[in-house]
Design an enzyme around this catalytic site. Sequence first.
Site: not given
Length: 230
Positions: A195-196
């Site tokens: 999810h970065g």
Amino acid sequence: MVILLETSYNRKKKIDNTIVKIDVCDIDKSQIIRTLTDTDVPDFSDYRRGSVKSPNKKGSDSVDDRRAFTYFMVGTSIATGSYAAKALVLQYVKYMAASKEVLALAKIEIKLSEIPEGKSVTLKWRGKPLFVRHRTQEEIDVVRSVDITTLRDPQRDEDRTQKPEWLIVIGVCTHLGCVPMAGLGDFGGYYCPCHGSHFDASGRARKGPAPANLEVPPYSFPSDNTLLVG
Ligand code: FES
């Protein structure tokens, strides 16, 4: 007067006669009646204790002998039961104890000379990925110059490391548990592609959804060249 009572059965079998005294209304009590019975009485002598075989002995004469037997039986039963209970408990404890394989992985020893400066290696420790990073002086200077009040999980790099050049963290993203990648991300530390999330070279969460820094496991340096985790 002597009365001999016989049955057809006894006449055939010819068993021993038994002499008994009985009350018969029309016979004087002193008279002896000889009778034969049809009953075969089994002989249990082999199963009886010697001290109680004689019908002329009182029960109190053999009480010590019988008590000793009872105590022996009770004591033997308790000893056997205790041994069985102990064996059962030991078996259960052995079953529940960690296997040798798991115990072996509870601590891992790492030769630090095998990790070149600027590299991060990934090892397995207690079923989780473990990051061991040999930091450069530049990386150390950068992470130690950060104003921790700007961090979402404020922590000084000095409080997360025992030796400035070595960063040891568990490689599990604090967002949803993915394994971050080393050397990537906006801060040169670790990057979680799920999810970065971005972590710096101190394993601190700097960007993305990760709410906390990467966890630092218990570790020590038994010697200059050895790291012991666990
Ligand atoms: S699990 Fe790493 S960012 Fe979501």
